[in-house]
Design a protein around this motif. Sequence first.
Motif, PDB file in Angstrom:
ATOM      1  N   GLU A  95      -0.488  -8.273  -6.410  1.00 42.31           N
ATOM      2  CA  GLU A  95      -0.148  -7.634  -7.671  1.00 42.31           C
ATOM      3  C   GLU A  95      -0.866  -6.282  -7.749  1.00 42.31           C
ATOM      4  O   GLU A  95      -1.638  -5.920  -6.861  1.00 42.31           O
ATOM      5  CB  GLU A  95      -0.570  -8.521  -8.839  1.00 42.31           C
ATOM      6  N   ASN A 210       7.851  -9.118  -4.654  1.00 39.27           N
ATOM      7  CA  ASN A 210       6.623  -8.934  -5.435  1.00 39.27           C
ATOM      8  C   ASN A 210       5.403  -8.750  -4.536  1.00 39.27           C
ATOM      9  O   ASN A 210       4.335  -9.313  -4.773  1.00 39.27           O
ATOM     10  CB  ASN A 210       6.403 -10.119  -6.386  1.00 39.27           C
ATOM     11  N   LYS A 213       4.482  -4.624  -5.735  1.00 42.79           N
ATOM     12  CA  LYS A 213       5.728  -4.174  -6.349  1.00 42.79           C
ATOM     13  C   LYS A 213       5.673  -2.720  -6.792  1.00 42.79           C
ATOM     14  O   LYS A 213       6.677  -1.993  -6.731  1.00 42.79           O
ATOM     15  CB  LYS A 213       6.050  -5.086  -7.531  1.00 42.79           C
TER      16      LYS A 213
END
Length: 322
Positions: A95, A210, A213
């Motif tokens: 992330e 993801n 991203k």
Amino acid sequence: MQTQTILQDLQQKGIISSEQSAVVSEYEKQKPFSLHYELRTVLYLGITLLTGGLGVLIYQNLDTIGHGVIVALIALITLACFGFVFWKRQPFTWEEAKNAHTFADFALLLACTSFLILEGYLQFQYDLFGTKYGLVTILPAISFFFSAYFFDHRGVLSMAITAFASWVGVSIAPLSVLSQNDFSAPHFINTAIVLGLGLSANGLISEYKNLKKHFSFTYLLLGSNLTLISALTGMFSQSLWFIYAFITLILCVGLFLYARKTQSYIFLLMGIIYGYIALTYILFKLVFSVDNELVYSLAMYYFLLSGVGVIMFLLNIKKILK
């Protein structure tokens, strides 16, 4: 003034009371003003001035300083910056990571820039890599890709992509893609298209899987821009122009659909502008192949109608993205 106008309008309509209006007005007057982007700009400018100033200082005092001292100084700056970033790093995640320290981003950028200076200096002065010039570009590309993903830095990712493209033999920077590439060679055009499509595909994979991203924008922007410029050049200069035209139009449609999905103005403009150029070329390519005055006359109205279309597009650009 705009806040006061809005508050007065809400108060007149009975949506808020005068006490609530006073509270909001007082908050707007006393709330802190963010200097985030101003400070980032100043810091980026500082890194540029620092590296440029060091280069000029070293060049002007090369005879008195000595090569060994210069190499040691640059290496020390590089290691110190990498050490600081590693010390302040966040745990790795696919992330978007939040930086633990304000100056970590800038320290990493300075570290990578210093690394390039050090490598270039060693190659120029000591011929470190000999005639293996590919190592000069692939080593920074590998190290920058690792640093970009490990420390989550989009600026370093752009440097990594640029270095990798240089290793392939393509200049990918938006300001130099036309001036520093030899589009006269068919194999170069094809190489640039494959590279651009690969970068664009990697951006889509990053987004849909993801995997970092937020990196997808960088991949898609650089990759699609390189592909479209290369395909247009092939369409203008090669005998199999229709193949390059097909690639251009397909990619423009893809950018248009992607822009609507992500509400991106830049990809929408890219798709429309490059698509317009391709369609215009195809139209006049077909018109000039037909010896008919009526066709010529109708073609002249194309620019008038397309001009109206551009105005309608600009007036309805927000509706198009919805």
